[in-house]
Design a protein around this motif. Structure first.
Motif, mmCIF file in Angstrom:
data_model
loop_
_atom_site.group_PDB
_atom_site.id
_atom_site.type_symbol
_atom_site.label_atom_id
_atom_site.label_comp_id
_atom_site.label_asym_id
_atom_site.label_seq_id
_atom_site.Cartn_x
_atom_site.Cartn_y
_atom_site.Cartn_z
ATOM 1 N N THR A 79 0.845 -1.204 0.000
ATOM 2 C CA THR A 79 0.000 0.000 0.000
ATOM 3 C C THR A 79 0.877 1.250 0.000
ATOM 4 O O THR A 79 0.629 2.209 -0.746
ATOM 5 C CB THR A 79 -0.934 0.007 1.239
ATOM 6 O OG1 THR A 79 -1.670 -1.207 1.244
ATOM 7 C CG2 THR A 79 -1.891 1.175 1.223
ATOM 8 N N GLU B 235 -8.287 -6.071 -0.820
ATOM 9 C CA GLU B 235 -8.280 -5.122 0.301
ATOM 10 C C GLU B 235 -7.255 -3.998 0.064
ATOM 11 O O GLU B 235 -7.535 -2.819 0.272
ATOM 12 C CB GLU B 235 -7.902 -5.877 1.572
ATOM 13 C CG GLU B 235 -8.629 -5.383 2.804
ATOM 14 C CD GLU B 235 -8.261 -6.247 3.989
ATOM 15 O OE1 GLU B 235 -7.588 -5.734 4.899
ATOM 16 O OE2 GLU B 235 -8.622 -7.447 3.977
ATOM 17 N N LYS C 290 -8.507 -1.766 -2.621
ATOM 18 C CA LYS C 290 -9.563 -0.882 -2.148
ATOM 19 C C LYS C 290 -8.979 0.300 -1.358
ATOM 20 O O LYS C 290 -9.402 1.441 -1.526
ATOM 21 C CB LYS C 290 -10.547 -1.673 -1.283
ATOM 22 C CG LYS C 290 -11.758 -0.889 -0.868
ATOM 23 C CD LYS C 290 -12.723 -1.746 -0.045
ATOM 24 C CE LYS C 290 -13.827 -0.899 0.560
ATOM 25 N NZ LYS C 290 -13.369 0.222 1.377
ATOM 26 N N SER C 291 -7.966 0.031 -0.527
ATOM 27 C CA SER C 291 -7.465 1.145 0.282
ATOM 28 C C SER C 291 -6.737 2.171 -0.602
ATOM 29 O O SER C 291 -6.778 3.376 -0.324
ATOM 30 C CB SER C 291 -6.613 0.669 1.460
ATOM 31 O OG SER C 291 -5.523 -0.051 1.010
ATOM 32 N N ILE D 31 -7.568 2.763 -3.839
ATOM 33 C CA ILE D 31 -8.638 3.452 -4.585
ATOM 34 C C ILE D 31 -9.337 4.484 -3.688
ATOM 35 O O ILE D 31 -9.678 5.585 -4.126
ATOM 36 C CB ILE D 31 -9.646 2.425 -5.166
ATOM 37 C CG1 ILE D 31 -8.942 1.604 -6.256
ATOM 38 C CG2 ILE D 31 -10.888 3.093 -5.750
ATOM 39 C CD1 ILE D 31 -9.655 0.327 -6.650
ATOM 40 N N ASP D 32 -9.517 4.144 -2.415
ATOM 41 C CA ASP D 32 -10.129 5.094 -1.468
ATOM 42 C C ASP D 32 -9.316 6.387 -1.381
ATOM 43 O O ASP D 32 -9.871 7.488 -1.351
ATOM 44 C CB ASP D 32 -10.176 4.482 -0.051
ATOM 45 C CG ASP D 32 -11.369 3.551 0.102
ATOM 46 O OD1 ASP D 32 -12.205 3.506 -0.821
ATOM 47 O OD2 ASP D 32 -11.437 2.857 1.138
ATOM 48 N N VAL D 33 -7.997 6.236 -1.324
ATOM 49 C CA VAL D 33 -7.136 7.433 -1.259
ATOM 50 C C VAL D 33 -7.286 8.255 -2.543
ATOM 51 O O VAL D 33 -7.430 9.481 -2.497
ATOM 52 C CB VAL D 33 -5.651 7.039 -1.020
ATOM 53 C CG1 VAL D 33 -4.724 8.240 -1.207
ATOM 54 C CG2 VAL D 33 -5.478 6.463 0.382
ATOM 55 N N ASN E 189 -9.827 8.367 -4.563
ATOM 56 C CA ASN E 189 -11.145 9.008 -4.590
ATOM 57 C C ASN E 189 -11.197 10.250 -3.713
ATOM 58 O O ASN E 189 -11.841 11.232 -4.055
ATOM 59 C CB ASN E 189 -12.230 8.022 -4.141
ATOM 60 C CG ASN E 189 -12.474 6.975 -5.208
ATOM 61 O OD1 ASN E 189 -12.109 7.165 -6.367
ATOM 62 N ND2 ASN E 189 -13.051 5.842 -4.826
ATOM 63 N N ARG E 190 -10.519 10.202 -2.579
ATOM 64 C CA ARG E 190 -10.580 11.352 -1.671
ATOM 65 C C ARG E 190 -9.581 12.451 -2.048
ATOM 66 O O ARG E 190 -9.877 13.628 -1.984
ATOM 67 C CB ARG E 190 -10.316 10.909 -0.236
ATOM 68 C CG ARG E 190 -11.568 10.271 0.390
ATOM 69 C CD ARG E 190 -11.369 9.902 1.825
ATOM 70 N NE ARG E 190 -10.420 8.812 1.945
ATOM 71 C CZ ARG E 190 -9.442 8.747 2.837
ATOM 72 N NH1 ARG E 190 -9.273 9.700 3.710
ATOM 73 N NH2 ARG E 190 -8.621 7.710 2.874
ATOM 74 N N LYS F 34 -11.342 15.566 -3.379
ATOM 75 C CA LYS F 34 -12.426 15.955 -2.464
ATOM 76 C C LYS F 34 -11.833 16.588 -1.205
ATOM 77 O O LYS F 34 -12.547 17.128 -0.376
ATOM 78 C CB LYS F 34 -13.240 14.717 -2.064
ATOM 79 C CG LYS F 34 -13.968 14.088 -3.235
ATOM 80 C CD LYS F 34 -15.029 13.107 -2.742
ATOM 81 C CE LYS F 34 -15.742 12.436 -3.897
ATOM 82 N NZ LYS F 34 -15.165 11.134 -4.217
#
Ligand code: SAM
Length: 171
Positions: free
Chosen positions: A20, A43, A46-47, A49-51, A53-54, A156
């Motif tokens: 990561t 997993e 996903k972590s 992609i979350d970063v 996205n934000r 964001k």
């Protein structure tokens, strides 16, 4: 010009955190994408992609079971980061003249047949340390520090830098 990171030998149990960190470092320091091989790990994906996205930008993470095929089919210059390589200050100028590159980092042990598939092997000091450190220092030298000023579209969240405390703007 594009830079892709290839992270070899990911193991879910042992490497989640470092893989990561490889992805987040690659993103923050100017790579377009991280491809990883070893064990597929939704997993970790996903972590990352979350970063994205934000915090914005278009960084991608992809799994590649057959990293040898990926390297064979890639037209980019392949650069292995390894303490056994040519020390960074002695090769960075030549590498800067290459258009598209794949940067490769290992995990526990790098498979020996990779040495036949690369164009350069580069050391970030001739001492053992970490793939995350090697990646960050390589990219910083490659971009001559300009990556510090990079903006990430569609974020964001954005940090308002300050001398003390923290201030994060949300959109
Ligand atoms: N003993 C392992 C081997 O034989 O490859 C090294 C494992 S090291 C923890 C994981 C990765 O960090 C390596 O595959 C390499 O990509 C990177 N690395 C470690 N030290 C480095 C250095 N001095 N210069 C460049 N890359 C380095």
């Amino acid at each position: 010009m594009s830079i892709t990171l290839l992270r070899l030998g990911h193991r879910i149990f042992r490497d989640q955190r470092i893989t990561t960190h490889c992805a987040l470092t690659a993103r923050a320091f100017g790579c377009e994408k991280m491809i990883y091989s070893g064990e597929k790990d939704s997993e970790t994906e996903k972590s990352v992609i979350d970063v994205v996205n934000r915090w914005g930008g278009n960084f991608k993470i992809e799994y590649e079971k057959n990293w040898k095929n990926f390297l064979k089919n890639s037209k980019s210059k392949k650069i292995l980061l390894t303490m056994y390589g040519v020390n960074l200050p002695n090769i960075i100028e030549k590498i800067r003249s290459e258009k598209d590159i794949v940067l490769i980092v290992g995990s526990e042990k790098v498979p020996a047949d990779i040495y036949q598939m690369i164009d350069y092997q580069v050391a970030v000091t001739l001492q053992p340390h970490s793939e995350v450190a090697a990646l960050a220092v390589f990219l910083d030298w490659y971009f001559s520090g300009k990556e510090m000023e990079r903006k990430f579209e569609n974020a964001k969240m954005e940090i308002i830098p300050m001398e003390r405390g923290k201030n994060v703007k949300s959109f």
